[in-house]
Every structure is written in C-alpha cells, then in structure tokens.
Write an enzyme that holds these catalytic residues in place. Structure first.
Site, PDB file in Angstrom:
ATOM      1  N   LYS A  43      33.771  31.450  49.475  1.00  0.00           N
ATOM      2  CA  LYS A  43      34.402  32.331  48.488  1.00  0.00           C
ATOM      3  C   LYS A  43      34.717  33.677  49.137  1.00  0.00           C
ATOM      4  CE  LYS A  43      33.579  32.990  43.526  1.00  0.00           C
ATOM      5  NZ  LYS A  43      32.536  32.925  42.507  1.00  0.00           N
TER       6      LYS A  43
ATOM      7  N   SER B  35      35.027  41.559  37.260  1.00  0.00           N
ATOM      8  CA  SER B  35      35.144  42.042  38.642  1.00  0.00           C
ATOM      9  C   SER B  35      36.570  41.829  39.141  1.00  0.00           C
ATOM     10  CB  SER B  35      34.169  41.285  39.548  1.00  0.00           C
ATOM     11  OG  SER B  35      32.855  41.516  39.149  1.00  0.00           O
TER      12      SER B  35
ATOM     13  N   HIS C  32      28.214  44.088  33.746  1.00  0.00           N
ATOM     14  CA  HIS C  32      26.995  43.543  34.367  1.00  0.00           C
ATOM     15  C   HIS C  32      25.784  44.426  34.042  1.00  0.00           C
ATOM     16  CE1 HIS C  32      29.867  41.740  37.571  1.00  0.00           C
ATOM     17  NE2 HIS C  32      29.454  40.761  36.827  1.00  0.00           N
TER      18      HIS C  32
ATOM     19  N   ARG D  14      31.370  37.223  27.465  1.00  0.00           N
ATOM     20  CA  ARG D  14      32.326  38.231  27.007  1.00  0.00           C
ATOM     21  C   ARG D  14      33.152  37.731  25.847  1.00  0.00           C
ATOM     22  NH1 ARG D  14      34.211  38.810  33.063  1.00  0.00           N
ATOM     23  NH2 ARG D  14      33.445  36.700  32.857  1.00  0.00           N
TER      24      ARG D  14
END
Ligand code: ADP
Length: 165
Positions: A44, A131, A20, A93
C-alpha cells in the site's frame, strides 16, 4: 474477564485526522488502555512511512493517558493474540463504512473467535473527514487546518515541499 481491558484501534492513519483523534478519545472513556496500531503494508503506497505516522500520532496524543502507538506488519488478530487482547475498535462515519467494517469484523472473528469489534460513531463534525480527502485537499493547496491536528498540518506541509524537490 480481564479487569482492565486493552483495546486495539488499527488503521492506516496516513495521516491521522481529527476524526481518528475523536474515536481515540471516545474509546478511552470506555476501555482502560488503548493501542493505536499502525498497519504497515509493503504494497500500500503511503504518504508517510509507518515510523513517521507513529511519531505524528504520538505528538497528537501527548495530552492523553493510557494510550500507546505501535506498528504492525501482519494481521491485526496476530497482534491481538500477541498482547492477549480481545477488543478491536473501528470508527464509523456513515452507512457506507458499515459494509466494509462488518466484513472485516466477521473475518477477524473467523480468524480469532475470542475477538469483539466495537464500532464507535464519530462526532458529526468529523464525519466527512478521511485521510484520503485530507491528502487530496493538501496536494491542491487547500486549507486542512480544520481537518487534522496541529502536528499533522506542519508535517504535511514539509512532506509536500520535500516531494516538490
Ligand atoms: P483503514 O485503511 O484501515 O481504513 P484509516 O486510517 O483510514 O484506516 O481508518 C482507521 C479507522 O478509523 C477505520 O475504522 C475508519 O473507518 C475510521 N475513521 C477514519 N476516519 C474517520 C472519521 N473521520 N471519523 C470516524 N472514524 C474514522
């Protein structure tokens, strides 16, 4: 055309990773101002609260200029409308990220046609970091020192300890 474009980088950042930070640094080279926007979702489940993630990101970004951190509970496009912004930053990514990002960018454009999404490729050093994997490694006692910034290492350790109790 605005002379100083504000870009918004939305995400969960639970927790922020070196990937990030890499995207943030790259985006700041192009855009005059960047808002890192923490998505607050009541459904979430997250390791850190939105407020904790905000403090963490602020600590990680102390040395950078023209960047601020904010929390938003609704649609990213509504935040952009509020601040009169037109640019969304997302990180890529691998090819596997692309499909999801294309879907999201297309949906955002449908909701707010003035928006442009810019995908920034991460450095190859960080393309394996997410993450989710950071949390998995940390939960099982692995070393995360090469995956996240210093303030996050400490925060994860104390979070794990408090959850053990
Ligand atoms: P979200 O839940 O919205 O995907 P994340 O915090 O996981 O939130 O990611 C926010 C953005 O940052 C996404 O565009 C994601 O693809 C990107 N990102 C996450 N990790 C990396 C990384 N290691 N390198 C580059 N981009 C990344």
């Amino acid at each position: 055309m605005p002379h100083k474009l504000v870009a918004v980088y939305p995400g969960s950042f639970d927790p922020p990773t070196l990937g990030h930070i890499d995207i943030i640094e790259r985006a700041l080279k192009v855009f005059g101002e960047l808002v890192v926007l923490i998505a607050e979702s009541p459904t979430k489940k997250s390791l850190f609260t939105a407020q904790e993630r905000k403090v963490l990101l602020q600590n990680c970004l102390k040395k950078l200029q023209n960047v601020k951190v904010d929390i938003h509970g609704g649609l990213t496009v509504d935040y952009l409308k509020k601040i009169k912004g037109h640019v969304i930053i997302r990180g890529l990514r691998a090819v596997s990220d692309f499909e999801n990002e294309l879907q999201m960018a297309t949906m955002n454009r449908k909701l707010y046609p003035e928006i442009e999404t810019f995908a920034v490729m991460t450095s190859e050093k960080y393309h394996y970091i997410s993450s989710h994997t950071v949390k998995e490694v940390a939960i099982h006692g692995g070393d995360i020192s090469e995956l996240v910034p210093e303030p996050v290492i400490k925060a994860i350790k104390s979070k794990m300890k408090s959850q053990e109790k």
